[in-house]
Design an enzyme around this catalytic site. Structure first.
Site, short mmCIF file in Angstrom:
data_model
loop_
_atom_site.label_atom_id
_atom_site.label_comp_id
_atom_site.label_asym_id
_atom_site.label_seq_id
_atom_site.Cartn_x
_atom_site.Cartn_y
_atom_site.Cartn_z
CD GLU A 56 1.81 14.58 -1.20
OE1 GLU A 56 1.97 15.32 -0.01
OE2 GLU A 56 1.75 13.28 -1.45
CB CYS A 84 8.15 12.62 0.53
SG CYS A 84 7.43 11.82 -1.15
#
Length: 157
Positions: A56, A84
């Protein structure tokens, strides 16, 4: 979830699968704006020796570069797995306000990628965290913010 969401999510999953063969972690991400793919990335932590090179974050970096802006509002991020805490923070900072993911953090933990310690510790007071945190020279640090507040050409983000 729309058919387009499924299409981009399948792409993120495919990137994650292919990324394993390239020495990366089993994570993939795609960033889309106005039904156009802006960027994509697999997890590059091991190949790049960079603990921040999650799929990401890497896709956000690429999208920001491609669009010439740090503000990715209007973009959607598709991830093979629930982001996360670090990636979620980067998503918030980037201005992205829609995340579509496939597997969750519990599946990631079962595969050896647990963020549970971070989730537990993030709200603890500094003196109770498992890493040592000390504050010093706070007055000097405050001078930097004073300079920022007085800087007329600042770009807020």
């Amino acid at each position: 979830m729309t058919e387009k969401d499924k299409e981009y999510l399948y792409l993120a999953i495919d990137i994650a699968k292919r990324n394993i063969e390239c020495g990366g972690g089993p994570f993939g991400s795609v960033i889309v704006k106005d039904d156009e793919i802006i960027s994509s990335s697999g997890n590059r932590v091991v190949p790049d020796n960079d603990p921040t090179a999650h799929a990401e974050v890497s896709a956000i970096r690429k999208a920001s570069s491609a669009l010439g802006t740090f503000d990715l509002s209007g973009c959607i991020i598709y991830a093979s797995c629930e982001p996360c805490p670090m990636c979620l923070g980067a998503i918030y900072w980037s201005g992205i306000r829609r995340v579509v993911f496939s597997s969750d953090r519990f599946s990631a933990a079962a595969a050896g990628f647990s963020d549970e310690m971070i989730y537990r510790e993030i709200n603890l007071p500094n003196d109770r965290k498992s890493i040592e945190m000390f504050q010093g020279l706070s007055g000097e640090g405050e001078k930097v913010f004073d300079a920022w507040n007085n800087f007329s050409d600042k770009v807020r983000y």
